[in-house]
Design an enzyme around this catalytic site. Sequence first.
Site, PDB file in Angstrom:
ATOM      1  N   HIS A  84      -3.137  -2.253  10.579  1.00  0.00           N
ATOM      2  CA  HIS A  84      -4.118  -3.239  10.134  1.00  0.00           C
ATOM      3  C   HIS A  84      -5.515  -3.116  10.571  1.00  0.00           C
ATOM      4  O   HIS A  84      -6.214  -3.716   9.920  1.00  0.00           O
ATOM      5  CB  HIS A  84      -3.350  -4.590  10.517  1.00  0.00           C
ATOM      6  CG  HIS A  84      -1.861  -4.595  10.081  1.00  0.00           C
ATOM      7  ND1 HIS A  84      -0.994  -4.552  10.903  1.00  0.00           N
ATOM      8  CD2 HIS A  84      -1.359  -4.909   8.879  1.00  0.00           C
ATOM      9  CE1 HIS A  84       0.197  -4.492  10.465  1.00  0.00           C
ATOM     10  NE2 HIS A  84      -0.169  -4.954   9.259  1.00  0.00           N
TER      11      HIS A  84
ATOM     12  N   THR B 202      -6.238  -5.844   1.943  1.00  0.00           N
ATOM     13  CA  THR B 202      -5.660  -4.849   0.964  1.00  0.00           C
ATOM     14  C   THR B 202      -4.300  -4.898   0.418  1.00  0.00           C
ATOM     15  O   THR B 202      -3.874  -4.160  -0.499  1.00  0.00           O
ATOM     16  CB  THR B 202      -5.352  -3.332   1.780  1.00  0.00           C
ATOM     17  OG1 THR B 202      -4.793  -3.689   2.935  1.00  0.00           O
ATOM     18  CG2 THR B 202      -6.941  -2.875   2.373  1.00  0.00           C
TER      19      THR B 202
ATOM     20  N   ASN C 287       2.819  -8.149   2.624  1.00  0.00           N
ATOM     21  CA  ASN C 287       3.165  -7.357   1.043  1.00  0.00           C
ATOM     22  C   ASN C 287       4.407  -7.346   0.833  1.00  0.00           C
ATOM     23  O   ASN C 287       4.796  -7.362  -0.428  1.00  0.00           O
ATOM     24  CB  ASN C 287       2.491  -5.838   1.169  1.00  0.00           C
ATOM     25  CG  ASN C 287       3.501  -4.865   1.806  1.00  0.00           C
ATOM     26  OD1 ASN C 287       4.255  -4.347   1.394  1.00  0.00           O
ATOM     27  ND2 ASN C 287       3.230  -4.620   3.117  1.00  0.00           N
TER      28      ASN C 287
ATOM     29  N   CYS D 257      -5.241  -2.297  -2.269  1.00  0.00           N
ATOM     30  CA  CYS D 257      -4.669  -0.739  -2.239  1.00  0.00           C
ATOM     31  C   CYS D 257      -3.938  -0.454  -3.565  1.00  0.00           C
ATOM     32  O   CYS D 257      -3.125  -1.257  -4.107  1.00  0.00           O
ATOM     33  CB  CYS D 257      -3.994  -0.459  -0.924  1.00  0.00           C
ATOM     34  SG  CYS D 257      -3.023   1.179  -0.928  1.00  0.00           S
TER      35      CYS D 257
ATOM     36  N   GLU E 225      -4.901  -7.751   9.707  1.00  0.00           N
ATOM     37  CA  GLU E 225      -5.992  -7.086   8.835  1.00  0.00           C
ATOM     38  C   GLU E 225      -7.254  -8.066   8.826  1.00  0.00           C
ATOM     39  O   GLU E 225      -8.352  -7.458   8.823  1.00  0.00           O
ATOM     40  CB  GLU E 225      -5.260  -6.529   7.698  1.00  0.00           C
ATOM     41  CG  GLU E 225      -6.510  -5.834   6.863  1.00  0.00           C
ATOM     42  CD  GLU E 225      -5.972  -5.395   5.363  1.00  0.00           C
ATOM     43  OE1 GLU E 225      -6.906  -5.215   4.429  1.00  0.00           O
ATOM     44  OE2 GLU E 225      -4.589  -5.301   5.223  1.00  0.00           O
TER      45      GLU E 225
ATOM     46  N   CYS F 202       3.755   3.311   2.754  1.00  0.00           N
ATOM     47  CA  CYS F 202       2.785   3.775   2.128  1.00  0.00           C
ATOM     48  C   CYS F 202       2.035   4.738   2.967  1.00  0.00           C
ATOM     49  O   CYS F 202       2.497   5.079   4.016  1.00  0.00           O
ATOM     50  CB  CYS F 202       1.799   2.421   1.873  1.00  0.00           C
ATOM     51  SG  CYS F 202       1.033   1.778   3.279  1.00  0.00           S
TER      52      CYS F 202
ATOM     53  N   CYS G  71      -5.226   2.324   8.799  1.00  0.00           N
ATOM     54  CA  CYS G  71      -5.171   2.640   7.349  1.00  0.00           C
ATOM     55  C   CYS G  71      -6.580   3.133   6.873  1.00  0.00           C
ATOM     56  O   CYS G  71      -7.291   2.283   6.861  1.00  0.00           O
ATOM     57  CB  CYS G  71      -4.545   1.637   6.591  1.00  0.00           C
ATOM     58  SG  CYS G  71      -4.466   1.969   4.989  1.00  0.00           S
TER      59      CYS G  71
ATOM     60  N   SER H 231       5.812  -9.296   7.166  1.00  0.00           N
ATOM     61  CA  SER H 231       4.888  -8.403   6.397  1.00  0.00           C
ATOM     62  C   SER H 231       4.444  -8.948   4.949  1.00  0.00           C
ATOM     63  O   SER H 231       5.398  -9.325   4.193  1.00  0.00           O
ATOM     64  CB  SER H 231       5.905  -7.276   5.841  1.00  0.00           C
ATOM     65  OG  SER H 231       4.959  -6.410   4.928  1.00  0.00           O
TER      66      SER H 231
ATOM     67  N   HIS I 121       4.383  -4.128  10.337  1.00  0.00           N
ATOM     68  CA  HIS I 121       5.332  -5.350  10.474  1.00  0.00           C
ATOM     69  C   HIS I 121       6.594  -5.053  10.103  1.00  0.00           C
ATOM     70  O   HIS I 121       6.931  -5.241   8.926  1.00  0.00           O
ATOM     71  CB  HIS I 121       4.531  -6.357   9.493  1.00  0.00           C
ATOM     72  CG  HIS I 121       3.492  -7.192   9.952  1.00  0.00           C
ATOM     73  ND1 HIS I 121       2.410  -7.660   9.293  1.00  0.00           N
ATOM     74  CD2 HIS I 121       3.312  -7.672  11.319  1.00  0.00           C
ATOM     75  CE1 HIS I 121       1.489  -8.336  10.057  1.00  0.00           C
ATOM     76  NE2 HIS I 121       1.964  -8.155  11.236  1.00  0.00           N
TER      77      HIS I 121
END
Length: 567
Positions: free
Chosen positions: A73, A161, A219, A189, A125, A12, A95, A217, A41
């Site tokens: 993060h 996010t 996400n 996000c 994060e 991203c 980020c 990770s 990650h």
Amino acid sequence: MKITIARTAGFCMGVRRAVDLVLDASNATKERICTYGPLIHNPQVLEMLEKKGIPSINTIPEKGEGTVLIRAHGVPPQDKRQLELAGFKVIDATCPRVIRVQTIIKKHTDQGYASIILGDRDHPEVKGLLGYAGKGGVAVSSLAALEKLPSFDRAIIVAQTTQDTHLFEQVKVWAQENHPEYKVFDTICDSTEKRQAETRKMAQICDAVVVVGGRESGNTRRLAQVARDTGKPAFHIEDVSELDIKELAGAKHIAITAGASTPNWIINKTCRTLENQLGKPRNFLLAKLRPLVLVLLRTNLLISLGAGCLTFACATLQGVDHSLSHSATAMLYILSMQVINNLFSIKSDLYNNPDRAMLYMAHRPLLIALALVSGSAGLFLTFATSLTSFAILLVMSLLGLSYNLKILPTTTGFKRIKDIPASRTLLITAAWGTVTCILPAISTPTGMEVVPALVFSMGLVLARTAFFDVLQMQGDRITGKETLPILVGEQKTLSLITWVLAVTFLSTLVSTLVGLITPSGFVLMLVPISMGYAIHLSKKDFFLPGTQLEIVIESQFIIAGIVSLLF
């Protein structure tokens, strides 16, 4: 068997920015560089950073030196202050989307609001966000946990996010029904939203989903869960070696997606492996030809054939003698230089083109011999044709051989020609223009018609080389290469490619209309359009990265030769 790669797969914006920051810092200085906590990650990226001498530290020393990068993060504000007080030069790679959430929390904390953060309390994060919330911060990972919280006089609700979008929608409904006075900020996000939505859509039309990314990770884990929730088989892997190919043998359509911290080279490696092991042609003839095509591609025999075809096309445009020696000279020279360049580029090819890197490591002596023999044969052909051509090709060959050697004066600031930013793209373009246009024109003297032919050749080569440089940005940045896309950026390079192909088309058209070059220009002017369209389709993911895309782009030169022969 069909393979579809998610358009949202891979780095991203925030992760790309963090990785670019640490690599650019590493390439720009010899001072000690480290990251505070794992930068992202992904185990492969962290392993790569370790190999480059960029470790991560988990505690802040009393005295620090060099540069430290704050992870993507983010960290609590007190940690950043301590790093600065310790003596580090701090580069904040947080980020921007996370920084927005930090800003929202800090603003409302200063105004006396409590902060409810939807996310995993143990996630880096969320730990950083809690640092901005002070004593009024609380993290919850589920709607049930949210419902158990005491009521606050004033509170805000934000989300990690990379949080699940469906869960956050439920939280917003709960807040509206139970605490309409709470301020709710949609901080997930948009990259996360798009990634999850695309995964859900792909899973519905495919037979199986492969999710590539680090197990730490959040996400990536959520992507795997989104795929499983559709009822389709979903496989979360960190590397393609973990995948049992037999489990996918019956799938006719496989989707590949990846987390926000998964680099392109891991995604492409997964795609290449599935394509090679499951995507074999059912047609007997195609199955037999496939290994031959792969060898031609990886040894640069295919692109050298393209150089010979392009030389024939340029000779046709100029109306000069179609001597096969000109095409043979171009083929031999380009083959020699490409092989030598790949021998020196094994480190970056391990990321950009691992199959080719393995081939060159396994057959290094044979490929060195191939480069020397083809280069010598090219020089012999020009010596038999024209001493002027021989002298030019000799100088070009010596420059090519010295490209990776430390020959430049220290006063220039560069040790090797390859260290000069964007030199690779420009020198390749100039070399191709010389062997495909100028050398044939010297043997058969021509007038101004050499100019549009040179524009035609160099325009196609510049577009092709710059495009592959864009595809290889991650690997080139890791190994410290200053290619054109790294120098000016990906989007500007793609825009430049479009303009170069447009100018090539217009130059060929106008030159044909005024009679400066032969009528074959009316057909050959379609080649830059064909290359531009192929690049456009690749951006739409029409071709799989790797073998398919390389063959399509490299074949444009062969098409030019075939068109010249037919018309």
